[in-house]
Enzyme design. Structure first.
Site, PDB file in Angstrom:
ATOM      1  N   ASP A 115       0.878  -1.151  -0.047  1.00  0.00           N
ATOM      2  CA  ASP A 115      -0.097  -0.136   0.104  1.00  0.00           C
ATOM      3  C   ASP A 115       0.884   1.291  -0.116  1.00  0.00           C
ATOM      4  OD1 ASP A 115       1.112  -0.512   2.683  1.00  0.00           O
ATOM      5  OD2 ASP A 115      -0.908  -0.098   3.515  1.00  0.00           O
ATOM      6  N   THR A 137       2.827  -7.887  -0.728  1.00  0.00           N
ATOM      7  CA  THR A 137       2.799  -7.613   0.957  1.00  0.00           C
ATOM      8  C   THR A 137       2.651  -8.942   1.479  1.00  0.00           C
ATOM      9  OG1 THR A 137       1.981  -6.550   2.769  1.00  0.00           O
ATOM     10  CG2 THR A 137       0.604  -6.523   0.848  1.00  0.00           C
ATOM     11  N   ASP A 139       1.287  -8.923   4.321  1.00  0.00           N
ATOM     12  CA  ASP A 139       0.237  -8.395   5.275  1.00  0.00           C
ATOM     13  C   ASP A 139      -1.091  -8.752   4.576  1.00  0.00           C
ATOM     14  OD1 ASP A 139       2.201  -7.609   6.894  1.00  0.00           O
ATOM     15  OD2 ASP A 139       1.992  -5.235   6.120  1.00  0.00           O
ATOM     16  N   ARG A 174       2.541 -24.243  29.714  1.00  0.00           N
ATOM     17  CA  ARG A 174       2.463 -22.712  29.767  1.00  0.00           C
ATOM     18  C   ARG A 174       1.534 -21.997  28.727  1.00  0.00           C
ATOM     19  NH1 ARG A 174       9.175 -22.529  28.753  1.00  0.00           N
ATOM     20  NH2 ARG A 174       9.576 -22.448  30.986  1.00  0.00           N
ATOM     21  N   MET A 181       3.446 -10.782  12.267  1.00  0.00           N
ATOM     22  CA  MET A 181       3.132  -9.509  11.601  1.00  0.00           C
ATOM     23  C   MET A 181       1.832  -9.257  10.971  1.00  0.00           C
ATOM     24  SD  MET A 181       6.933  -9.144   9.430  1.00  0.00           S
ATOM     25  CE  MET A 181       8.485  -8.504  10.428  1.00  0.00           C
ATOM     26  N   ARG A 183       0.711  -5.626  10.355  1.00  0.00           N
ATOM     27  CA  ARG A 183       0.315  -4.410  10.842  1.00  0.00           C
ATOM     28  C   ARG A 183      -1.009  -4.177  10.933  1.00  0.00           C
ATOM     29  NH1 ARG A 183       4.238  -1.064  10.209  1.00  0.00           N
ATOM     30  NH2 ARG A 183       2.869   0.963  10.272  1.00  0.00           N
ATOM     31  N   GLU A 234       0.374  -8.247  15.406  1.00  0.00           N
ATOM     32  CA  GLU A 234       1.145  -7.055  15.932  1.00  0.00           C
ATOM     33  C   GLU A 234       0.258  -5.736  16.179  1.00  0.00           C
ATOM     34  OE1 GLU A 234       4.536  -6.028  13.314  1.00  0.00           O
ATOM     35  OE2 GLU A 234       3.169  -5.850  11.580  1.00  0.00           O
ATOM     36  N   ARG A 285       9.214 -13.299   6.478  1.00  0.00           N
ATOM     37  CA  ARG A 285       9.387 -12.484   5.182  1.00  0.00           C
ATOM     38  C   ARG A 285      10.611 -13.049   4.408  1.00  0.00           C
ATOM     39  NH1 ARG A 285       8.028  -7.169   6.672  1.00  0.00           N
ATOM     40  NH2 ARG A 285       7.686  -6.997   4.464  1.00  0.00           N
TER      41      ARG A 285
END
Length: 358
Positions: A115, A137, A139, A174, A181, A183, A234, A285
């Site tokens: 973008d 991307t 993303d 645990r 990732m 965004r 993230e 990536r």
């Protein structure tokens, strides 16, 4: 015909495949092909281009990264530079970019990016540059594009990592919060979380509450499952909360990161259970692209050259319903493809018992 190819923003598996396809398709038409070194940041240097031929792109389909280099601080409208006093500032070098293209008689630019790169392309179009875009991307957040190159490999890597972390989480009883990732979009977290059988998936599109997550942890404890796997995008944030960031460098977008650590610490306090956080980071990536990413990248690269041949400039080649089509680059400016909350993927997560934090 003389064209230039630019790879901007973060790297992604499949970039080299797109470069190879675009180069070979252009050479087949008798054109000259030049790659821009290290993104637009080199455009005002003495030697900004590398001439591409069949030998230079031979065998690069399987390679990760980009042979041209890239930069996420290479916006020609906001280019960082160091002043005489040692401090840093930014300046607009876009006119110099246009002049460089004119001097080298570049007829069109193939801009491979996300973008941010397409936003730059929109502004270059307004300055008279002929541009064809290729969506890149991990993303997967490019508006009106079903799948961008790099996404498939990223979710495959993330899923494999989550599989491995799950076994150690189970062994130690645990809570594991794994940050991925993406965004401001939750595609990587959602797809990898579902595929790896995570218990909780937190995405930016659904602000979360700790009460909801604790309820899921307690439910698992009651069923004899003494560990919990949490995938955290993230860009995820709690209800009425703010994004967790690492700051912002000059000429660069704000860096997201750190939310998984906060989630792990808070859940440890609330439940008394031992918790750990893991940030997958740039692991997602890197490396060789998947079969799908190789194929889609080659398709995108070749399609971009067909677009140039037809003088159908200022278009972004996108995948819609598994068919390549073209949309105006300017039509996606300022827009983002978020995870639809009513999609079957989100519904699948809910139906199989994954907590989405709401």
């Amino acid at each position: 015909m003389r064209i230039a190819i630019n790879t901007g923003g973060g790297d992604a598996p499949g970039l080299n495949a797109a470069i190879r396809a675009a180069t070979l398709a252009a050479l087949k038409r008798g054109w000259e092909v030049y790659g821009i070194k290290n993104g637009y940041g080199s455009i005002y240097t003495d030697d900004p281009f590398i001439k591409l031929d069949a030998e230079k792109v031979h065998g690069i389909t399987l390679q990760g990264g980009t042979i041209l280099g890239t930069a996420n601080r290479g916006n020609p409208f906001d280019m960082p530079y160091q002043k005489d006093d040692g401090s840093w500032d930014t300046r607009d070098v876009s006119d110099q970019l246009i002049d460089t293209f004119d001097e080298h008689e570049i007829d069109a630019l193939v801009a491979i990016g996300g973008d941010g790169s397409m936003s730059i392309a929109s502004r270059l179009i307004k300055k008279g540059l002929n541009v064809v875009g290729v969506p890149k991307t991990i993303d997967n957040d490019i508006f009106n594009c079903d799948v961008s190159l790099g996404f498939d490999t990223a979710i495959d890597i993330a899923t494999g990592a989550l599989d491995r972390i799950t076994t150690t989480a189970a062994s130690h009883h645990r809570i594991m919060a794994v940050e991925v990732m993406g965004r401001y979009a939750g595609w990587i977290a959602l797809y990898a979380g579902i595929a790896s059988s995570a218990d909780v998936v937190l995405i930016p599109e659904i602000p979360f509450s700790y009460d909801s997550i604790v309820e899921k942890i307690n439910e698992r404890e009651d069923n004899g499952q003494h560990y919990t796997m949490i995938v955290v995008a993230e860009g995820a944030k709690k209800k009425d909360g703010e994004l967790v960031t690492k700051g912002k460098s000059i000429g660069q977008q704000v860096q997201l990161g750190g939310i998984a650590g906060r989630v792990a610490d808070e859940l440890s306090e609330r439940t008394g259970k031992e918790s750990r956080s893991v940030v997958l980071g740039h692991l997602q990536r890197g490396g060789s692209p998947s079969t799908y990413d190789r194929l889609i990248s080659l398709r995108y690269g070749a399609a971009a050259i067909r677009c140039v041949q037809q003088r159908d400039y200022n278009k972004l080649v996108v995948l819609q319903d598994n068919e390549l089509t073209r949309i105006p680059i300017t039509s996606i400016e300022g827009k983002m493809k978020s995870v639809p909350l009513e999609s079957d993927t989100v519904q699948t997560a809910r139906d199989i018992g994954i907590c989405l934090g709401d």
